[in-house]
Design a protein around this motif. Structure first.
Motif, PDB file in Angstrom:
ATOM      1  N   GLU A  18       0.491   6.347  -4.314  1.00 55.99           N
ATOM      2  CA  GLU A  18      -0.259   7.596  -4.151  1.00 55.99           C
ATOM      3  C   GLU A  18      -1.133   7.886  -5.367  1.00 55.99           C
ATOM      4  OE1 GLU A  18       2.890   9.771  -1.102  1.00 55.99           O
ATOM      5  OE2 GLU A  18       2.908  10.299  -3.241  1.00 55.99           O
ATOM      6  N   ALA A  19      -0.671   7.506  -6.557  1.00 58.77           N
ATOM      7  CA  ALA A  19      -1.508   7.658  -7.752  1.00 58.77           C
ATOM      8  C   ALA A  19      -2.744   6.771  -7.649  1.00 58.77           C
ATOM      9  CB  ALA A  19      -0.704   7.314  -9.006  1.00 58.77           C
ATOM     10  N   GLY A  20      -2.553   5.556  -7.144  1.00 57.78           N
ATOM     11  CA  GLY A  20      -3.693   4.671  -6.930  1.00 57.78           C
ATOM     12  C   GLY A  20      -4.652   5.223  -5.898  1.00 57.78           C
ATOM     13  N   ALA A  21      -4.100   5.787  -4.818  1.00 53.04           N
ATOM     14  CA  ALA A  21      -4.938   6.365  -3.770  1.00 53.04           C
ATOM     15  C   ALA A  21      -5.762   7.530  -4.305  1.00 53.04           C
ATOM     16  CB  ALA A  21      -4.066   6.807  -2.599  1.00 53.04           C
ATOM     17  N   GLU A  22      -5.161   8.337  -5.159  1.00 50.59           N
ATOM     18  CA  GLU A  22      -5.890   9.459  -5.762  1.00 50.59           C
ATOM     19  C   GLU A  22      -7.039   8.957  -6.621  1.00 50.59           C
ATOM     20  OE1 GLU A  22      -5.025  13.443  -8.502  1.00 50.59           O
ATOM     21  OE2 GLU A  22      -3.380  12.104  -7.953  1.00 50.59           O
ATOM     22  N   ALA A  23      -6.811   7.859  -7.341  1.00 49.33           N
ATOM     23  CA  ALA A  23      -7.879   7.282  -8.164  1.00 49.33           C
ATOM     24  C   ALA A  23      -9.019   6.758  -7.295  1.00 49.33           C
ATOM     25  CB  ALA A  23      -7.311   6.167  -9.036  1.00 49.33           C
ATOM     26  N   VAL A  24      -8.687   6.173  -6.146  1.00 49.10           N
ATOM     27  CA  VAL A  24      -9.726   5.692  -5.230  1.00 49.10           C
ATOM     28  C   VAL A  24     -10.563   6.863  -4.725  1.00 49.10           C
ATOM     29  CG1 VAL A  24     -10.158   4.619  -2.980  1.00 49.10           C
ATOM     30  CG2 VAL A  24      -8.447   3.634  -4.518  1.00 49.10           C
ATOM     31  N   ARG A  25      -9.902   7.922  -4.308  1.00 48.82           N
ATOM     32  CA  ARG A  25     -10.632   9.092  -3.784  1.00 48.82           C
ATOM     33  C   ARG A  25     -11.545   9.719  -4.833  1.00 48.82           C
ATOM     34  NH1 ARG A  25      -5.604  10.273  -1.522  1.00 48.82           N
ATOM     35  NH2 ARG A  25      -5.166  11.776  -3.193  1.00 48.82           N
ATOM     36  N   LEU A 101     -11.445   2.264   5.462  1.00 51.29           N
ATOM     37  CA  LEU A 101     -10.292   1.506   5.943  1.00 51.29           C
ATOM     38  C   LEU A 101      -9.793   0.656   4.780  1.00 51.29           C
ATOM     39  CD1 LEU A 101     -11.550   0.468   9.483  1.00 51.29           C
ATOM     40  CD2 LEU A 101      -9.751   2.126   8.957  1.00 51.29           C
ATOM     41  N   VAL A 102      -9.003   1.275   3.926  1.00 50.08           N
ATOM     42  CA  VAL A 102      -8.512   0.623   2.722  1.00 50.08           C
ATOM     43  C   VAL A 102      -7.067   1.058   2.482  1.00 50.08           C
ATOM     44  CG1 VAL A 102     -10.824   0.545   1.707  1.00 50.08           C
ATOM     45  CG2 VAL A 102      -9.299   2.451   1.164  1.00 50.08           C
ATOM     46  N   ALA A 120      -0.372   3.131   0.618  1.00 52.17           N
ATOM     47  CA  ALA A 120      -0.975   4.463   0.691  1.00 52.17           C
ATOM     48  C   ALA A 120      -2.399   4.359   1.217  1.00 52.17           C
ATOM     49  CB  ALA A 120      -0.975   5.123  -0.683  1.00 52.17           C
ATOM     50  N   ASP A 121      -2.724   5.233   2.156  1.00 51.27           N
ATOM     51  CA  ASP A 121      -4.075   5.339   2.698  1.00 51.27           C
ATOM     52  C   ASP A 121      -4.773   6.488   1.970  1.00 51.27           C
ATOM     53  OD1 ASP A 121      -6.363   6.017   4.184  1.00 51.27           O
ATOM     54  OD2 ASP A 121      -5.446   5.439   6.086  1.00 51.27           O
ATOM     55  N   PRO A 122      -5.775   6.180   1.139  1.00 47.23           N
ATOM     56  CA  PRO A 122      -6.403   7.233   0.328  1.00 47.23           C
ATOM     57  C   PRO A 122      -7.084   8.317   1.143  1.00 47.23           C
ATOM     58  CG  PRO A 122      -6.963   5.055  -0.513  1.00 47.23           C
ATOM     59  CD  PRO A 122      -6.327   4.849   0.826  1.00 47.23           C
ATOM     60  N   SER A 191      -8.280  -5.125   6.164  1.00 48.09           N
ATOM     61  CA  SER A 191      -7.441  -4.526   5.132  1.00 48.09           C
ATOM     62  C   SER A 191      -6.001  -4.650   5.598  1.00 48.09           C
ATOM     63  CB  SER A 191      -7.794  -3.044   4.922  1.00 48.09           C
ATOM     64  OG  SER A 191      -6.797  -2.395   4.145  1.00 48.09           O
ATOM     65  N   THR A 192      -5.083  -4.884   4.661  1.00 47.69           N
ATOM     66  CA  THR A 192      -3.682  -4.966   5.055  1.00 47.69           C
ATOM     67  C   THR A 192      -3.097  -3.606   5.413  1.00 47.69           C
ATOM     68  OG1 THR A 192      -3.047  -4.949   2.713  1.00 47.69           O
ATOM     69  CG2 THR A 192      -3.178  -7.093   3.821  1.00 47.69           C
ATOM     70  N   LEU A 193      -3.918  -2.563   5.411  1.00 49.14           N
ATOM     71  CA  LEU A 193      -3.510  -1.304   6.010  1.00 49.14           C
ATOM     72  C   LEU A 193      -3.040  -1.548   7.438  1.00 49.14           C
ATOM     73  CD1 LEU A 193      -3.391   1.828   5.896  1.00 49.14           C
ATOM     74  CD2 LEU A 193      -5.787   1.834   6.647  1.00 49.14           C
ATOM     75  N   ALA A 194      -3.660  -2.524   8.108  1.00 49.01           N
ATOM     76  CA  ALA A 194      -3.314  -2.821   9.495  1.00 49.01           C
ATOM     77  C   ALA A 194      -1.911  -3.406   9.639  1.00 49.01           C
ATOM     78  CB  ALA A 194      -4.333  -3.772  10.103  1.00 49.01           C
ATOM     79  N   VAL A 195      -1.382  -4.031   8.586  1.00 53.34           N
ATOM     80  CA  VAL A 195      -0.005  -4.528   8.651  1.00 53.34           C
ATOM     81  C   VAL A 195       0.963  -3.345   8.712  1.00 53.34           C
ATOM     82  CG1 VAL A 195       1.708  -6.042   7.603  1.00 53.34           C
ATOM     83  CG2 VAL A 195      -0.722  -6.561   7.331  1.00 53.34           C
TER      84      VAL A 195
END
Length: 272
Positions: A18-25, A101-102, A120-122, A191-195
């Motif tokens: 979630e910290a990584g997702a926040e950085a992406v956003r 889609l990341v 985590a999905d950003p 993206s491996t989001l799909a996994v």
């Protein structure tokens, strides 16, 4: 996840993702600077910032562990029993053109087994997490169990190289197989989001070629699928990482068997 779970390895994996997702956003894709790595591959400022955010949190909480980041490589003791695998932005090509889609993937491998992982999905604020035994989706502070389902009939295919089994199998060939067309509908998220979506019942299956052992891209998604009760094998129906490679992750045994039969046909056609 209960409050008492926040400082477990699974809780840490979730918070790190979630910290990584926040950085992406926090980064604007339209102005994302590209850092070229060769062979047409590149990272963006969002990849680097997300990996730094994940590593900062993990290193502070588990200073004795080892780490493998997609961008920073391996750090810590080479023979460490515990190693965190970090994929800070899976779907960089999607991100770089504004396609949301990341995923941010974090997984802990201990003695050859993934014991905690999170994806985590950003852009939806959803985090898929597992402690190696159970798998949940966290959204708006609430956890619900991941329940695989093949009802959608959607099968995600990874069409990105490399293709180590190309002489016998290509996922793209399934797109023109009449029996595949009759039973399933292809999707390509890249993206491996799909996994994680297979574990959550949003995809019936996911198929890719490649050697995936200790992969920063796939470790989290594989752990989620296995903990959720999906049927997960390599492309020949064997245990993962034991043979020719690749991945067939399906919501249930019947869907797995139907897709494995279609894959087997390609291998048989390639046999002299």
């Amino acid at each position: 996840m209960h409050k008492s779970d926040e400082h477990t390895d699974a809780g840490l994996a979730r918070r790190a993702a979630e910290a990584g997702a926040e950085a992406v956003r926090a980064h604007a894709w339209a102005t994302a600077e590209k850092h070229h790595k060769g062979g047409g591959d590149f990272a963006t400022a969002a990849d680097l910032a997300a990996e730094a955010a994940v590593l900062d949190l993990l290193r502070a909480a588990r200073p004795g562990d080892a780490f493998t980041g997609e961008e920073s490589g391996r750090t810590g003791a080479a023979d460490a029993d515990r190693r965190w695998l970090i994929d800070p932005l899976c779907g960089t090509l999607n991100y770089a053109v504004g396609t949301h889609l990341v995923a941010v993937n974090v997984a802990l491998r201990e003695h050859g087994r993934t014991v905690a992982a999170a994806t985590a999905d950003p852009y939806t604020g959803e985090t898929y997490w597992t402690d190696g035994e159970r798998a949940h989706l966290r959204h708006d502070g609430q956890d619900t169990p991941l329940v695989p389902s093949a009802q959608s009939a959607l099968v995600d295919l990874n069409l990105d190289p490399p293709y180590p089994n190309a002489a016998a199998f290509r996922a793209a060939h399934l797109l023109t197989d009449p029996d595949f067309e009759a039973a399933f509908r292809p999707r390509v998220v890249s993206s491996t989001l799909a996994v994680a979506w297979v574990a959550a019942g949003r995809r019936a299956a996911y198929i890719t070629d490649g050697h995936l052992a200790d992969s920063v891209h796939f470790a989290a998604g594989l752990a989620l699928c296995e903990a959720a009760g999906c049927t997960v094998t390599d492309l020949r129906g064997k245990p993962l990482h034991s043979g020719g490679g690749g991945l067939l992750a399906a919501a249930d045994a019947d869907t797995h068997a139907r897709l494995l039969d279609l894959i087997d046909r390609q291998y048989h056609r390639a046999t002299p």
